[in-house]
Design an enzyme around this catalytic site. Structure first.
Site, short mmCIF file in Angstrom:
data_model
loop_
_atom_site.label_atom_id
_atom_site.label_comp_id
_atom_site.label_asym_id
_atom_site.label_seq_id
_atom_site.Cartn_x
_atom_site.Cartn_y
_atom_site.Cartn_z
N CYS A 196 62.24 2.47 27.98
CA CYS A 196 60.82 2.43 28.36
C CYS A 196 60.55 2.32 29.86
O CYS A 196 60.01 3.25 30.45
CB CYS A 196 60.15 1.24 27.64
SG CYS A 196 60.26 1.37 25.85
N1 LIG Z 1 62.66 0.84 21.83
C1 LIG Z 1 61.64 0.10 22.24
O1 LIG Z 1 61.78 -1.09 22.49
C2 LIG Z 1 60.25 0.71 22.42
C3 LIG Z 1 59.19 -0.15 22.70
C4 LIG Z 1 57.91 0.36 22.83
C5 LIG Z 1 57.70 1.73 22.69
N2 LIG Z 1 58.75 2.56 22.44
C6 LIG Z 1 58.47 4.00 22.28
O2 LIG Z 1 58.56 4.33 20.90
C7 LIG Z 1 59.07 5.65 20.74
C8 LIG Z 1 60.31 5.63 19.84
O3 LIG Z 1 61.33 4.88 20.50
P1 LIG Z 1 62.59 4.27 19.74
O4 LIG Z 1 63.22 3.32 20.69
O5 LIG Z 1 62.20 3.81 18.38
O6 LIG Z 1 63.50 5.58 19.61
P2 LIG Z 1 64.81 5.77 18.70
O7 LIG Z 1 65.61 6.82 19.36
O8 LIG Z 1 65.43 4.43 18.41
O9 LIG Z 1 64.25 6.31 17.33
C9 LIG Z 1 63.62 7.53 17.19
C10 LIG Z 1 63.90 8.10 15.81
O10 LIG Z 1 63.19 9.32 15.68
C11 LIG Z 1 64.02 10.25 15.00
N3 LIG Z 1 63.54 11.60 15.27
C12 LIG Z 1 63.78 12.40 16.33
N4 LIG Z 1 63.13 13.58 16.18
C13 LIG Z 1 62.46 13.52 15.02
C14 LIG Z 1 61.62 14.40 14.34
N5 LIG Z 1 61.31 15.62 14.82
N6 LIG Z 1 61.11 14.03 13.15
C15 LIG Z 1 61.42 12.79 12.64
N7 LIG Z 1 62.21 11.90 13.25
C16 LIG Z 1 62.72 12.26 14.43
C17 LIG Z 1 65.41 9.94 15.51
O11 LIG Z 1 66.41 10.44 14.64
C18 LIG Z 1 65.37 8.41 15.57
O12 LIG Z 1 65.79 7.83 14.34
C19 LIG Z 1 59.30 6.18 22.13
O13 LIG Z 1 58.17 6.88 22.57
C20 LIG Z 1 59.45 4.91 22.96
O14 LIG Z 1 59.11 5.13 24.32
C21 LIG Z 1 60.02 2.08 22.28
#
Ligand SMILES: NC(=O)c1ccc[n+]([C@@H]2O[C@H](COP(=O)([O-])OP(=O)(O)OC[C@H]3O[C@@H](n4cnc5c(N)ncnc54)[C@H](O)[C@@H]3O)[C@@H](O)[C@H]2O)c1
Length: 436
Positions: A273
């Protein structure tokens, strides 16, 4: 009855099926929350391995237990690769990645691919909420046109929201339920549905007037962190030159009961992030002829911190008549922050890369990451070193990059020839300490 009234009553009666798209660090805790709140949840992902693990009651994230996944499965949760099942869901909550591309510009292909994948199966009476962090305008420009293309009217047939995720992995004080949730709707009716959708699972819902306002709220929060961490990292370098301990100064300043928020310096920024999200705004601001100078400056300072830590290591070795080349260096902690197993964008990896490039023999120890198999430009493969007294004494220097609670700091201090501490974990000089 209007589609929104029907949908709100299905949500309030726990009849609504919640579809979570993207089952990662954000999607999985949200799935658990809705399951605990009494909803049937369907998880959609493109990763077959994750889908199989979840359906077998297993977890792939350290701080989410297999037991919690098993319990969710018993309560009706299933994961699937089959996007035609979107039609079964009343709500679709999109939690897919939003990284930067090689030019450090937003890569929203995961968001657009997901929108394209769900669009053919959308039907009247559903709500779509984007939670991925992104620039203001994404929901309007990338999600809504794909829905309209299906002949559905937003605000009448289908309801569209943006609600940023504030998940903080490993935080013991706040969880998905207790972190207030900001939500913006594409129309007034959308917002009403959004409030209903989130208030059944989250203690406090904070409505804002538009999806754009909600998108910018998330970016402001993360830019605030990035800029303040950049500020304190610059202060650390200045304080060090003046022979002042920055950690002592931040702690003292933090006693001011108003107008000061403590941020602590470190080896740079990490995670999915804070190093990335600000540049989503930088990119979008350019379209308005604006430059985001604070973001650029803090990015520059924060990105320079691994090099600064390595320069302190070089100085320390030099004082012992040694060169970094051929020195044995153990980096402690490669997760981007303490007590978690996520090493995305971790500055520790950059430190390892830098010292390897200068000919040092680098190793790492991290109780949360037993093996490192390469990640992006960090194409090295290593196993975590067990921290015994003999192992510690065998290195010319240890670099404390991430101060996990599970490290034995007494053992490290007693046996290390040199500790380069980038986290302010050691306050008293024990003869072998270099503050970095
Ligand atoms: N990790 C954090 O602490 C956090 C905190 C706040 C916001 N975010 C935001 O949340 C969002 C997700 O982050 P995350 O850390 O959960 O990512 P992540 O990589 O842990 O998880 C994302 C998931 O989406 C799946 N994916 C990818 N393409 C896809 C598609 N076309 N259809 C369905 N699934 C698909 C992946 O296989 C994965 O399981 C990002 O925008 C991130 O910036 C993350």
């Amino acid at each position: 009855m209007d589609a929104n009234t029907t949908l709100i009553s299905r949500i309030n009666n726990r009849e609504a099926v919640i579809g979570i798209v993207g089952l990662g660090y954000v999607g999985l805790p949200l799935m658990l929350r809705y399951t605990a709140a009494g909803f049937r949840v369907l998880g959609l992902d493109v990763d077959a391995h994750k889908v199989d693990m979840l359906n077998d009651g297993m977890s792939y994230i350290e701080h989410i237990s297999a037991d919690s996944i098993t319990q969710a499965c018993q309560a009706g949760f299933r994961a699937t690769l089959d996007f035609s099942r979107v039609a079964e869901c009343d709500a679709l909550i999109l939690c897919v990645p939003t990284p930067l591309n090689e030019y450090r510009e937003p890569d929203i292909s995961y968001v657009t691919n997901t929108a394209d994948a769900i669009a053919p199966y959308l039907r009247p009476g559903q709500v779509v909420s984007l939670e991925s962090t992104t620039y203001p305008g994404t929901t309007d420009e990338e999600i809504i046109p794909r829905i309209i293309h299906q002949g559905l009217t937003v605000g009448k047939d289908v309801f569209v929201l943006y609600s940023p995720e504030r998940e903080d992995p490993g935080n013991k004080h706040f969880d998905t339920q207790t972190i207030p949730k900001v939500v913006g709707g594409a129309t007034k009716a959308c917002l009403e549905v959004g409030i209903a959708l989130y208030q059944v699972a989250i203690d406090r819902v904070v409505p804002v007037s538009s999806t754009k306002a909600a998108e910018l709220t998330k970016l402001l929060e993360n830019i605030h962190r990035a800029v303040n961490i950049g500020l304190v990292n610059e202060m650390k370098i200045v304080a060090d030159k003046m022979g002042i301990d920055i950690f002592e100064v931040v702690d003292a300043a933090a006693t001011k009961p108003f107008g000061f928020t403590p941020y602590y310096p470190g080896p740079g920024l990490g995670g999915h992030c804070i190093p990335i999200d600000p540049f989503y705004l930088t990119w979008k601001a350019r379209a308005y002829g604006l430059h985001t100078r604070f973001i650029e400056l803090s990015g520059e300072i924060n990105q320079g911190m691994p090099e600064y830590v390595v320069s302190k290591l070089v100085d320390g070795l030099n004082d012992h008549g040694k060169a970094l080349k051929n020195s044995k260096v153990l980096v402690l902690g490669i997760a981007y922050k303490k007590n978690i197993d996520d090493m995305r964008e971790s500055p520790a990896l950059e430190i390892i890369k830098l010292i390897r490039e200068r000919g040092a023999l680098a190793a790492y120890s991290d109780p949360h990451i037993p093996a490192f198999h390469g990640h992006g430009v960090y194409d090295f493969v290593m196993d975590s070193v067990a921290l015994t007294a003999d192992a510690i004494a065998g290195y010319d220097a240890l670099v404390l990059a991430t101060d996990h609670d599970r490290f034995d700091y007494g053992l490290i201090a007693e046996n290390a020839r040199m500790v380069v501490d980038s986290r302010g974990r050691y306050r008293e000089d024990m003869g072998n300490l270099i503050k970095a």
